[in-house]
Design an enzyme around this catalytic site. Structure first.
Site, PDB file in Angstrom:
ATOM      1  N   ALA A 145       0.839  -1.199   0.000  1.00 48.77           N
ATOM      2  CA  ALA A 145       0.000   0.000   0.000  1.00 48.77           C
ATOM      3  C   ALA A 145       0.870   1.243   0.000  1.00 48.77           C
ATOM      4  O   ALA A 145       2.047   1.203   0.382  1.00 48.77           O
ATOM      5  CB  ALA A 145      -0.922   0.000   1.226  1.00 48.77           C
ATOM      6  N   ASP A 146       0.277   2.338  -0.434  1.00 48.93           N
ATOM      7  CA  ASP A 146       0.958   3.614  -0.347  1.00 48.93           C
ATOM      8  C   ASP A 146      -0.086   4.716  -0.216  1.00 48.93           C
ATOM      9  O   ASP A 146      -1.254   4.528  -0.572  1.00 48.93           O
ATOM     10  CB  ASP A 146       1.838   3.887  -1.571  1.00 48.93           C
ATOM     11  CG  ASP A 146       2.866   4.970  -1.277  1.00 48.93           C
ATOM     12  OD1 ASP A 146       3.916   4.636  -0.688  1.00 48.93           O
ATOM     13  OD2 ASP A 146       2.613   6.137  -1.591  1.00 48.93           O
ATOM     14  N   GLN A 147       0.357   5.837   0.299  1.00 48.46           N
ATOM     15  CA  GLN A 147      -0.569   6.931   0.583  1.00 48.46           C
ATOM     16  C   GLN A 147       0.100   8.267   0.280  1.00 48.46           C
ATOM     17  O   GLN A 147       1.242   8.505   0.684  1.00 48.46           O
ATOM     18  CB  GLN A 147      -0.987   6.871   2.049  1.00 48.46           C
ATOM     19  CG  GLN A 147      -2.096   7.820   2.454  1.00 48.46           C
ATOM     20  CD  GLN A 147      -2.510   7.559   3.899  1.00 48.46           C
ATOM     21  OE1 GLN A 147      -1.715   7.705   4.810  1.00 48.46           O
ATOM     22  NE2 GLN A 147      -3.749   7.159   4.094  1.00 48.46           N
TER      23      GLN A 147
END
EC number: 3.6.1.9
Length: 203
Positions: A79-81
């Site tokens: 995941a990344d944000q």
């Protein structure tokens, strides 16, 4: 045979993401990766990618690194944000001084967290999802900001936006639209639904 639980590789050292998965009953093997995220962000910007596309590209890159030498059936989550303030991306602050600058720019305004998650089976991506929760910071005083920084200390340097919504950072906000797990960096319900679709979790 489907089960209530399954085992996942998490391409991250994030304690928040690991906690979300483990609290849902999943067995997690954390496998942090060595990725030059800033270089990839710059490359995406040069190619004209949106911040949503960049978040997915970062998650993809993490998964690709983590899936080297994995078995055919092994499942990997990455995941990344990216914090998006009117099209301007914010990374994690590099210092307390930079954290103060970020919080002052975000104060009294609404920003979006472009939160991407991908799922790989073996070395192949089988699913991706993007959540975009919207958060509005209240117009807090400088005195509150000083007290907040003293309370949180260096912990805020590991957080995009210099806040932890699951901690005292909640007091920075007047409104939050979207799931808290997406705010924390991993949209959990869509991931669990996909695991059921793949028949690795009981429906």
């Amino acid at each position: 045979m489907m089960s209530f639980s399954t085992s996942l590789i998490l391409a991250s050292g994030s304690s928040a993401r690991r906690m979300l998965l483990e609290n849902a009953g999943l067995a997690v093997q954390a496998r942090p990766v060595d990725l030059d995220e800033e270089a990839l962000r710059r490359s995406c910007e040069e190619q004209g990618h949106t911040l949503s596309q960049t978040a997915i590209a970062l998650a993809d890159a993490k998964a690709n690194l983590a899936t080297r030498d994995v078995g055919f059936d092994e499942l990997t989550v990455a995941a990344d944000q990216i914090l998006d303030l009117d099209g301007v991306a914010f990374a994690k602050p590099g210092s307390v001084v930079e954290a103060v600058e970020h919080l002052r720019r975000l104060r009294g305004r609404t920003h979006v967290l472009r939160t991407a998650v991908v799922l790989y089976k073996g070395g192949e991506k089988v699913w991706e999802h993007l959540a975009s929760p919207r958060l509005t910071m209240r117009d807090f005083s400088d005195d509150f900001l000083k007290a907040y920084l003293e309370r949180e200390g260096p912990a805020i340097l590991s957080c995009v936006g210099a806040y932890r919504l699951e901690g005292p950072g909640i007091q920075l906000f007047s409104a939050v639209e979207g799931a808290q797990d997406a705010v924390m960096g991993l949209p959990l319900l869509p991931l669990l639904e996909e695991l059921r679709e793949l028949k690795v979790l009981a429906a």
